[in-house]
Design a protein around this motif. Structure first.
Motif, mmCIF file in Angstrom:
data_model
loop_
_atom_site.group_PDB
_atom_site.id
_atom_site.type_symbol
_atom_site.label_atom_id
_atom_site.label_comp_id
_atom_site.label_asym_id
_atom_site.label_seq_id
_atom_site.Cartn_x
_atom_site.Cartn_y
_atom_site.Cartn_z
ATOM 1 N N ALA A 197 5.867 4.844 -4.342
ATOM 2 C CA ALA A 197 4.537 4.384 -4.735
ATOM 3 C C ALA A 197 3.794 3.889 -3.499
ATOM 4 C CB ALA A 197 4.651 3.267 -5.769
ATOM 5 N N TYR A 198 2.621 4.479 -3.254
ATOM 6 C CA TYR A 198 1.858 4.173 -2.041
ATOM 7 C C TYR A 198 0.504 3.569 -2.431
ATOM 8 C CZ TYR A 198 -0.189 4.801 2.609
ATOM 9 O OH TYR A 198 -0.787 4.602 3.835
ATOM 10 N N PRO A 199 0.229 2.308 -2.042
ATOM 11 C CA PRO A 199 -1.010 1.642 -2.454
ATOM 12 C C PRO A 199 -2.233 2.138 -1.690
ATOM 13 C CG PRO A 199 0.226 0.231 -0.975
ATOM 14 C CD PRO A 199 1.084 1.438 -1.205
ATOM 15 N N LEU A 200 -3.365 2.188 -2.385
ATOM 16 C CA LEU A 200 -4.639 2.569 -1.798
ATOM 17 C C LEU A 200 -5.572 1.359 -1.773
ATOM 18 C CD1 LEU A 200 -5.140 5.891 -3.790
ATOM 19 C CD2 LEU A 200 -4.104 5.628 -1.526
ATOM 20 N N ARG A 201 -6.576 1.411 -0.941
ATOM 21 C CA ARG A 201 -7.505 0.286 -0.834
ATOM 22 C C ARG A 201 -8.355 0.115 -2.090
ATOM 23 N NH1 ARG A 201 -9.910 0.908 5.342
ATOM 24 N NH2 ARG A 201 -7.939 0.536 6.439
ATOM 25 N N SER A 202 -8.470 1.154 -2.872
ATOM 26 C CA SER A 202 -9.345 1.122 -4.041
ATOM 27 C C SER A 202 -8.642 0.603 -5.294
ATOM 28 C CB SER A 202 -9.888 2.526 -4.308
ATOM 29 O OG SER A 202 -8.812 3.445 -4.469
ATOM 30 N N ARG A 203 -7.653 -0.254 -5.121
ATOM 31 C CA ARG A 203 -6.899 -0.815 -6.244
ATOM 32 C C ARG A 203 -6.240 0.290 -7.060
ATOM 33 N NH1 ARG A 203 -4.913 -5.463 -6.700
ATOM 34 N NH2 ARG A 203 -5.332 -5.657 -8.923
ATOM 35 N N ALA A 204 -5.721 1.271 -6.340
ATOM 36 C CA ALA A 204 -5.019 2.379 -6.981
ATOM 37 C C ALA A 204 -3.729 2.653 -6.220
ATOM 38 C CB ALA A 204 -5.902 3.625 -7.016
ATOM 39 N N VAL A 205 -2.869 3.450 -6.817
ATOM 40 C CA VAL A 205 -1.577 3.780 -6.223
ATOM 41 C C VAL A 205 -1.300 5.263 -6.449
ATOM 42 C CG1 VAL A 205 0.888 3.227 -6.153
ATOM 43 C CG2 VAL A 205 -0.746 1.463 -6.827
ATOM 44 N N THR A 206 -0.858 5.966 -5.399
ATOM 45 C CA THR A 206 -0.380 7.339 -5.567
ATOM 46 C C THR A 206 1.137 7.294 -5.682
ATOM 47 O OG1 THR A 206 -0.378 7.606 -3.153
ATOM 48 C CG2 THR A 206 -2.300 8.424 -4.358
ATOM 49 N N VAL A 207 1.679 8.099 -6.589
ATOM 50 C CA VAL A 207 3.097 7.981 -6.932
ATOM 51 C C VAL A 207 3.762 9.343 -7.035
ATOM 52 C CG1 VAL A 207 4.736 6.873 -8.504
ATOM 53 C CG2 VAL A 207 2.360 6.070 -8.428
ATOM 54 N N SER A 208 5.018 9.396 -6.601
ATOM 55 C CA SER A 208 5.855 10.566 -6.869
ATOM 56 C C SER A 208 7.092 10.095 -7.633
ATOM 57 C CB SER A 208 6.273 11.260 -5.566
ATOM 58 O OG SER A 208 6.970 10.369 -4.706
ATOM 59 N N PHE A 209 7.423 10.835 -8.675
ATOM 60 C CA PHE A 209 8.622 10.579 -9.462
ATOM 61 C C PHE A 209 9.533 11.791 -9.296
ATOM 62 C CE2 PHE A 209 5.119 8.466 -11.681
ATOM 63 C CZ PHE A 209 5.613 7.181 -11.888
ATOM 64 N N ALA A 210 10.583 11.677 -8.503
ATOM 65 C CA ALA A 210 11.488 12.800 -8.252
ATOM 66 C C ALA A 210 12.582 12.823 -9.307
ATOM 67 C CB ALA A 210 12.098 12.694 -6.864
ATOM 68 N N LEU A 211 12.643 13.904 -10.079
ATOM 69 C CA LEU A 211 13.633 14.052 -11.146
ATOM 70 C C LEU A 211 14.845 14.786 -10.588
ATOM 71 C CD1 LEU A 211 11.191 15.301 -13.929
ATOM 72 C CD2 LEU A 211 11.752 12.976 -13.295
ATOM 73 N N ASN A 212 15.674 14.042 -9.848
ATOM 74 C CA ASN A 212 16.794 14.698 -9.181
ATOM 75 C C ASN A 212 18.136 14.166 -9.608
ATOM 76 O OD1 ASN A 212 16.669 12.213 -7.918
ATOM 77 N ND2 ASN A 212 15.748 13.043 -6.054
ATOM 78 N N ASP A 213 18.198 13.509 -10.772
ATOM 79 C CA ASP A 213 19.475 13.029 -11.324
ATOM 80 C C ASP A 213 20.247 12.182 -10.326
ATOM 81 O OD1 ASP A 213 19.020 14.402 -13.726
ATOM 82 O OD2 ASP A 213 19.793 16.255 -12.860
ATOM 83 N N GLY A 214 19.515 11.337 -9.589
ATOM 84 C CA GLY A 214 20.210 10.435 -8.665
ATOM 85 C C GLY A 214 20.644 11.094 -7.385
ATOM 86 N N GLY A 215 20.154 12.336 -7.113
ATOM 87 C CA GLY A 215 20.542 13.038 -5.906
ATOM 88 C C GLY A 215 19.741 12.564 -4.715
ATOM 89 N N SER A 216 19.277 13.519 -3.883
ATOM 90 C CA SER A 216 18.591 13.143 -2.653
ATOM 91 C C SER A 216 17.293 12.429 -2.947
ATOM 92 C CB SER A 216 18.299 14.399 -1.833
ATOM 93 O OG SER A 216 17.417 15.252 -2.527
#
Length: 257
Positions: A231-250
């Protein structure tokens, strides 16, 4: 479609509206109020129409999208393949999707995408950096990144907005504003999905620091799916997010390797 659009972008001098049109001989660009429509391409009258009332960044994406329509109609082999494989409403959906792919390829150079992925992996931060450096909306950057992400990943932009709670009282809620996923991911995050206060996305917004680690995807139903979150915060009171569905892998950032 991506190759077709990328080749077009390489042959125009810049990515502003005037320069983008230089590659389409005989086609006129017009700005006008269009109500709920962002734009249109009229091949019969050789004109691209852009809604003059929408934000400039939306106009720019729409122009690239309509240019992609023109490129698609000009490629007989690609157009024939699409019509052979699809029909009806599904055909229209596929064409619109391909033109979104084309728009992203025009506005976000492959070299820039490769550079950002090489630095930050397939993550929320890459999404934010692409938006900033290519001067495109977060939704455009999200689409481009998701389309080329090789591992199962959901991307989202979350922001604080007014929502009505169960007691019909308006309150500020951190929720999903836009989301998309890489190929093959059957799950999606609906617009308005609230982010729990204990989630790393909420922590990134509160602290102003990137949050990264094993966590979960919060669905509207209350279901929690394990995922590696960046989760990466932005100055505009927003956040860009990645959710990696890797079953606990890399980790998500390691996908680029």
């Amino acid at each position: 479609m991506r190759e077709l659009a990328a080749a077009y972008a390489q042959n125009v001098p810049a990515l502003d509206a005037h320069s983008l049109m230089l590659g389409l001989a005989g086609i006129e660009l017009q700005f006008m109020p269009m109500g709920d429509r962002d734009g249109a391409y009229d091949p019969e009258h050789h004109v691209i129409l852009i809604n003059s009332k929408v934000k400039p960044e939306r106009q720019r994406f729409t122009l690239a999208h309509e240019i992609s329509h023109a490129l698609l109609l000009g490629d007989d082999d690609l157009l024939s393949d699409i019509h052979d494989a699809f029909e009806g409403e599904r055909l229209e959906q596929v064409i619109e999707t391909l033109c979104n792919v084309g728009a992203a390829a025009i506005l976000i150079p492959e070299a820039l995408l490769a550079d950002m992925v090489g630095r930050f992996g397939y993550t929320g931060r890459t999404l934010a950096e692409l938006s900033k450096r290519a001067d495109v909306s977060h939704s455009t950057a999200l689409y481009a990144l998701a389309e080329q992400t090789p591992t199962p990943t959901i991307y989202a932009v979350c922001a604080v907005a007014k929502q009505e709670n169960e007691e019909e009282v308006m309150q500020n809620v951190l929720s999903v504003r836009v989301s998309g996923a890489s190929a093959g991911v059957k799950y999606s995050l609906g617009v308005g999905t609230p982010i729990p206060s204990e989630h790393p996305v909420a922590a990134a917004l509160e602290t102003g620091f990137q949050m990264e680690g094993e966590s979960f995807i919060p669905f509207k139903s209350g279901r929690k799916m394990p995922a590696y979150v960046v989760a990466y915060p932005l100055r505009s009171r927003a956040v860009t997010v990645s959710f990696a569905l890797n079953d606990g892998g890399s980790k998500a950032g390691e996908a680029a390797e």
